[in-house]
Write an enzyme that holds these catalytic residues in place. Sequence first.
Site, PDB file in Angstrom:
ATOM      1  CG  HIS A  24      -4.889 -37.543  14.635  1.00  0.00           C
ATOM      2  ND1 HIS A  24      -4.804 -38.889  14.876  1.00  0.00           N
ATOM      3  CD2 HIS A  24      -6.088 -37.354  14.032  1.00  0.00           C
ATOM      4  CE1 HIS A  24      -5.877 -39.492  14.426  1.00  0.00           C
ATOM      5  NE2 HIS A  24      -6.681 -38.578  13.898  1.00  0.00           N
ATOM      6  CE  LYS A  62      -2.626   0.904   3.618  1.00  0.00           C
ATOM      7  NZ  LYS A  62      -3.801   0.778   4.512  1.00  0.00           N
ATOM      8  CD  GLU A 120       9.452  -7.181   6.123  1.00  0.00           C
ATOM      9  OE1 GLU A 120       9.094  -6.028   5.756  1.00  0.00           O
ATOM     10  OE2 GLU A 120       9.510  -7.520   7.319  1.00  0.00           O
ATOM     11  CD  GLU A 138      -1.526  -6.013  11.826  1.00  0.00           C
ATOM     12  OE1 GLU A 138      -2.055  -6.681  10.914  1.00  0.00           O
ATOM     13  OE2 GLU A 138      -0.458  -5.395  11.666  1.00  0.00           O
ATOM     14  N   GLY A 180      -4.393  -3.315   5.739  1.00  0.00           N
ATOM     15  CA  GLY A 180      -3.820  -4.492   5.099  1.00  0.00           C
ATOM     16  C   GLY A 180      -4.599  -5.757   5.402  1.00  0.00           C
ATOM     17  NE  ARG A 181      -6.012  -5.194  11.674  1.00  0.00           N
ATOM     18  CZ  ARG A 181      -5.305  -4.075  11.811  1.00  0.00           C
ATOM     19  NH1 ARG A 181      -4.181  -3.899  11.139  1.00  0.00           N
ATOM     20  NH2 ARG A 181      -5.707  -3.114  12.613  1.00  0.00           N
ATOM     21  CE  LYS A 189       6.656  -1.592   9.864  1.00  0.00           C
ATOM     22  NZ  LYS A 189       5.708  -0.783   9.094  1.00  0.00           N
TER      23      LYS A 189
END
Lengths: 526, 526
Positions: A387, A212, A218, A356, A269-270, A502
């Site tokens: 399991h 965005k 990254e 978040e 973002g999420r 950051k």
Amino acid sequence: MIVWKNMDTLAAYSKLQSVKPVSLPSALSGEEGAARVKNYSVPMAEGLDFNYGARPVDDGILEVLKELAAEAQLAEKYEELYNGAVINTGEKRLVLHQLTRGQLGNAVIADGVDKRAFYVGEQNKIAAFAKKVHDGEITNAAGEKFTTAVQIGIGGSDLGPRAIYLALENWAKANGTLKMKAEFISNVDPDDAAGVLSKIDVAHSLFILVSKSGTTLETLTNESFVKDALEKAGLDPAKHMVAVTSETSPLAQNEGYLAAFFMDDYIGGRYSSTSAVGGAVLSLAFGPEVFAQFLDGAAEADALAKNPDPLQNAAMLDALIGVYERNVLGYPTTAVLPYSQAMSRFPAHLQQLDMESNGKSVNRFGEPVNYATGPVIFGEPGTNGQHSFYQLLHQGTNIVPLQFMGFRENQMGSDVVIQGSTSQQKLCANVAAQIIAFACGKDDEDRNKYFAGGRPSSIIIGDKLTPKTLGAILAHFENKVMFQGFVWNINSFDQEGVQLGKVLAKKVLAHDTDGALKVYSDLLNI
Amino acid sequence: MIVWKNMDTLAAYSKLQSVKPVSLPSALSGEEGAARVKNYSVPMAEGLDFNYGARPVDDGILEVLKELAAEAQLAEKYEELYNGAVINTGEKRLVLHQLTRGQLGNAVIADGVDKRAFYVGEQNKIAAFAKKVHDGEITNAAGEKFTTAVQIGIGGSDLGPRAIYLALENWAKANGTLKMKAEFISNVDPDDAAGVLSKIDVAHSLFILVSKSGTTLETLTNESFVKDALEKAGLDPAKHMVAVTSETSPLAQNEGYLAAFFMDDYIGGRYSSTSAVGGAVLSLAFGPEVFAQFLDGAAEADALAKNPDPLQNAAMLDALIGVYERNVLGYPTTAVLPYSQAMSRFPAHLQQLDMESNGKSVNRFGEPVNYATGPVIFGEPGTNGQHSFYQLLHQGTNIVPLQFMGFRENQMGSDVVIQGSTSQQKLCANVAAQIIAFACGKDDEDRNKYFAGGRPSSIIIGDKLTPKTLGAILAHFENKVMFQGFVWNINSFDQEGVQLGKVLAKKVLAHDTDGALKVYSDLLNI
């Protein structure tokens, strides 16, 4: 008029603290228990049902939760949100992700444009682009069709789109609509990009750079990694890349891309899977029609979430019961357990969405709150989890509320009959059995084989996991998280907690550290 | 003499409850903080280090933890275990997974055989078989080499081997030892098998059926699914299948397999990665030499875990600090955060390992305990998690202890320099920064940007993720979980909590239900 008040100032919340807790083993026993399970169900979008028969509530508690919903003005706050109020107070932004899938209320004009029209416009741009790629009008330099779409993004630009792609990949294969395979590069770990590049056909791959801000470390690093690889393969990166970003980002006007598709600051973002962030990769992979179906499912869920009566609004009810479990019963963790292998990464997406959004300690006005907010969310698909970690869920010392999902039919159609039942029947039988095992437990003289029960769950049930039902489920959880944020009076739409790391990482890379941070940096040879 | 006592009867535990808690922001500040981080480090196997500078302990607390280790007889109990005592009291079984990688103490004779010799014998059988497959001596009916190994198993037969395969796949590519690709089928959801079968070349695939009992419903169902697919493709299933099971299981003497490799009842599923359960698929994928290196790493870690001094025994120390965090500080959840994309599924394996082992409410004698036992475990690789759930970890209302892992070098060797640093340096800088951000926090007048700190973590640091270091890390966590089980006085090696769901699922499939269970079954159309 909307009033934003802390949860512990609400009369209904005080009332909630003194309700008599429900004993699930007795509530679910006998004919009354059967009737309860039949009644405690809310229709969701796209034919899904939200069944809360095994959540720790009864008619009395539901009545108080209804009062809480009214007093906390949940429906009114949602209305404010979709009509364009500045709900994200921290960043002073509108919150418009629902507008990517439908017009819920008034036209929202921001930055001089009608935002619904803007989002639809980007969807149309993406659809036209995807169609050209599928039709071979946009190709690589050799004139060959692209076969693979590779999303480069992290966080919300990765988890949601990846979970959705995986959830629909087999469905698309079975329905003949898998147009391109999708891969994902997210981590700054160079082995992530190298690993993906080592298994794809780079010459026939289209890379979708998603950020965005256009500044995500990254993602920019991985872009360089991929461009290097393209150049080393004698290919022109500009012929292999598209960007998804905001109009004001450095990527927006970059000549190095075949195309750019836009989102904006009003979509976190999420919450961006239904914007261009999910739209580009999903439209390329499955075709724009399939992506449109996915949006339709979400739109229908958003519309149902308007209902001020929680007993007719699954997202609101799920939120309210969750608040009761978290704040009154004191359960710190919630598990998400889809009985669907296709949904293997959906819990990871919900983990981001929920943690978040609601992992906050201050209210909308920046004042510390005196109550617990968002729980830890984790999960894996069933029956696999049975399991694995279910041992602790059944017999551990902490109670973990469970969110099951189950579908009557599988996606790919093929199945086998073993011992008189199909695999799909076994899958469904297991989720039904687990609900009762968790809620009702089992007495046993051998305390090692004793199950206390009282472990609450709800289940979303549908016929099949399709683009529409998946969209409806995604929106259900987005809206649940939103309503919980309203109850807790927190801002679910910022994420200041990611900033400090950051800042410190930059210092480490600049060798601008001392003390303990320098020791850790030295230990890691930076 | 070994005495098994509940934790709350131990003098050291009482003492632990009255120690003064550590303030991490102040403990880590200045030169003293730097010295602390340097000192609070224990060498692990294979050149790894366990650094606990940011865990909430000081020299005084460590002294009490040392007393607790002695009083709870942790080293002695471990010795009992590897010398063949019946540590798994519930199922009346020995616990011998460490013996799959080394002889730690006396010879253990059970069922008339030396168990170390038995495990080595199976490893050798697997190695010889894998070599023949790689050399083209064992082929499909058309005489063509197998290219893909498909593990069919669930729980411990899936999570560990899958996590390890993914952790080493890129390493093996870079080192030229990727002999075969591996795939995994686990879920009873028919779309799991169908999805895997749709993307592999069945004619060149070797299927490894893994079930200790030979009766696991999911695994037998998926075996049928795969046999159907092989037959439909005109292939003979018997030419494409091997079994990993116990010698007494129905699968052991089945003619339908190319070969059978054995484990036994003394190795729990979640501890079976170093037995034939992991050995077959990993030896086929990477070659038996690589699997042997993996075992060597684990063996070295097992040997170090013998040290009775927790300050020289990383697994024991990690366990003890974890108990302090869980029982004295009251933290109900722990996150596992490897800064390595290759380890993407390692948290899911640890989730099973830890939660299935220690999610218990009764002690070894079947008596309820009055303290919390195993925490909820979850995690995702960094830096991905930073863009997801870290918000809650930094600023949520609950504190979650963190287990970081970081490596100085990447596996594949390729990297790019952006803004003056490589991706690997960025990855390492981020984990260093996060440790300090979590522990020390940051003051800010804007409470929305305020970080309280005090969020504990430790980190395992190594040069590179290799078969040896991965083996050492796996054994570290296995031994940590074992030591915690000893402190809590629970049986970490059974899993009665998984039984009730199985029983009820059978009833559902037999339509032998009433009441609430019948309603759920009807809702799911069973």
